[in-house]
Design a protein around this motif. Structure first.
Motif, PDB file in Angstrom:
ATOM      1  N   ARG A  18       0.831  -1.199   0.000  1.00 36.43           N
ATOM      2  CA  ARG A  18       0.000   0.000   0.000  1.00 36.43           C
ATOM      3  C   ARG A  18       0.871   1.256   0.000  1.00 36.43           C
ATOM      4  NH1 ARG A  18      -4.603  -1.860  -0.266  1.00 36.43           N
ATOM      5  NH2 ARG A  18      -5.819   0.033  -0.223  1.00 36.43           N
ATOM      6  N   THR A  20       0.232   5.543   0.631  1.00 31.82           N
ATOM      7  CA  THR A  20      -0.691   6.602   1.039  1.00 31.82           C
ATOM      8  C   THR A  20      -0.063   7.963   0.752  1.00 31.82           C
ATOM      9  OG1 THR A  20       0.202   6.794   3.279  1.00 31.82           O
ATOM     10  CG2 THR A  20      -1.555   5.148   2.938  1.00 31.82           C
ATOM     11  N   ARG A  21      -0.863   8.987   0.904  1.00 32.55           N
ATOM     12  CA  ARG A  21      -0.334  10.347   0.728  1.00 32.55           C
ATOM     13  C   ARG A  21       0.794  10.618   1.739  1.00 32.55           C
ATOM     14  NH1 ARG A  21      -4.224  14.117  -1.702  1.00 32.55           N
ATOM     15  NH2 ARG A  21      -5.132  12.900  -3.392  1.00 32.55           N
ATOM     16  N   ASP A  41      -3.893  17.956  -4.877  1.00 35.35           N
ATOM     17  CA  ASP A  41      -5.010  17.657  -5.780  1.00 35.35           C
ATOM     18  C   ASP A  41      -5.104  18.702  -6.886  1.00 35.35           C
ATOM     19  OD1 ASP A  41      -6.399  15.252  -4.736  1.00 35.35           O
ATOM     20  OD2 ASP A  41      -6.547  16.471  -2.921  1.00 35.35           O
ATOM     21  N   THR A  51      -6.011  12.514  -9.351  1.00 33.07           N
ATOM     22  CA  THR A  51      -5.480  12.591  -7.992  1.00 33.07           C
ATOM     23  C   THR A  51      -3.951  12.622  -8.079  1.00 33.07           C
ATOM     24  OG1 THR A  51      -5.584  11.518  -5.806  1.00 33.07           O
ATOM     25  CG2 THR A  51      -5.429  10.071  -7.714  1.00 33.07           C
ATOM     26  N   PRO A  95      -5.225   8.196  -3.870  1.00 39.64           N
ATOM     27  CA  PRO A  95      -6.320   9.014  -3.350  1.00 39.64           C
ATOM     28  C   PRO A  95      -6.054   9.447  -1.905  1.00 39.64           C
ATOM     29  CG  PRO A  95      -6.961   6.713  -3.379  1.00 39.64           C
ATOM     30  CD  PRO A  95      -5.607   6.796  -4.037  1.00 39.64           C
ATOM     31  N   ASP A  96      -6.730  10.497  -1.494  1.00 41.43           N
ATOM     32  CA  ASP A  96      -6.571  11.026  -0.145  1.00 41.43           C
ATOM     33  C   ASP A  96      -7.487  10.261   0.808  1.00 41.43           C
ATOM     34  OD1 ASP A  96      -5.803  12.517   1.986  1.00 41.43           O
ATOM     35  OD2 ASP A  96      -6.913  14.320   1.424  1.00 41.43           O
ATOM     36  N   THR A  97      -7.134   8.999   1.043  1.00 46.15           N
ATOM     37  CA  THR A  97      -7.864   8.126   1.961  1.00 46.15           C
ATOM     38  C   THR A  97      -6.849   7.470   2.889  1.00 46.15           C
ATOM     39  OG1 THR A  97      -7.669   6.191   0.526  1.00 46.15           O
ATOM     40  CG2 THR A  97      -9.625   7.600   0.220  1.00 46.15           C
ATOM     41  N   ALA A  98      -7.333   6.932   3.985  1.00 41.89           N
ATOM     42  CA  ALA A  98      -6.440   6.250   4.927  1.00 41.89           C
ATOM     43  C   ALA A  98      -5.755   5.056   4.277  1.00 41.89           C
ATOM     44  CB  ALA A  98      -7.216   5.803   6.165  1.00 41.89           C
ATOM     45  N   GLU A  99      -6.458   4.388   3.354  1.00 40.95           N
ATOM     46  CA  GLU A  99      -5.902   3.185   2.713  1.00 40.95           C
ATOM     47  C   GLU A  99      -4.968   3.509   1.563  1.00 40.95           C
ATOM     48  OE1 GLU A  99      -9.553   3.645   2.214  1.00 40.95           O
ATOM     49  OE2 GLU A  99      -9.565   3.252   4.350  1.00 40.95           O
ATOM     50  N   GLY A 100      -5.103   4.691   0.967  1.00 41.60           N
ATOM     51  CA  GLY A 100      -4.310   5.008  -0.221  1.00 41.60           C
ATOM     52  C   GLY A 100      -4.664   4.075  -1.354  1.00 41.60           C
ATOM     53  N   THR A 101      -3.649   3.489  -1.953  1.00 45.26           N
ATOM     54  CA  THR A 101      -3.860   2.538  -3.034  1.00 45.26           C
ATOM     55  C   THR A 101      -2.877   1.394  -2.868  1.00 45.26           C
ATOM     56  OG1 THR A 101      -4.271   2.393  -5.411  1.00 45.26           O
ATOM     57  CG2 THR A 101      -2.269   3.524  -4.746  1.00 45.26           C
TER      58      THR A 101
END
Length: 140
Positions: A18, A20-21, A41, A51, A95-101
């Motif tokens: 994973r 993340t940002r 962004d 993104t 993406p700006d999420t806790a999980e990222g990609t």
């Protein structure tokens, strides 16, 4: 630890990794690459991206970390790496999420000749290659 001989077909993965940002900000600080497409962004959208994207060198380095971990199991050290080659084929949106990609990394020994093993890497996101023609040369 004794060195295990490398033979065609040996390998590792697939491993899901994973990003993340926060990882991108840490990498930017360590590398000095503060290009805003990796954290903003607005900057990403101005370039037509949905993104921010991972640094290509982050992706390349993270893939090599998996190779190094596998090589350690075979009794090798980073000194046994003889070469690393990739072609950046697709960006890795984060993406700006806790999980990222998540990217997927796998490697297989394609050939062994003249005491050199060629490990072909498959590095992908959603079944699409992000590092093309990726290979690592390792002292067999």
């Amino acid at each position: 630890m004794a060195r295990t001989p490398l033979t065609a077909g040996d390998g590792f993965g697939p491993v899901e990794v994973r990003v993340t940002r926060t990882d991108l900000v840490r990498y930017a600080g360590a590398s000095g690459d503060f290009n805003p497409i990796h954290h903003s962004d607005r900057a990403a959208r101005e370039l037509g991206l949905d993104t921010p994207i991972a640094h290509g060198m982050w992706t390349m380095g993270r893939a090599l970390s998996e190779v190094s971990a596998w090589l350690e199991i075979t009794g090798r050290t980073p000194d046994d790496l003889a070469g690393y080659f990739v072609r950046f084929t697709r960006p890795v949106p984060v993406p700006d999420t806790a999980e990222g990609t998540a990217i997927t990394i796998a490697g297989r020994v394609a050939a062994v000749a003249d005491d050199l093993a060629v490990v072909q890497l498959e590095v992908s996101l959603d079944d699409q290659t992000v590092l093309g023609n990726a290979k690592v040369e390792v002292r067999a």
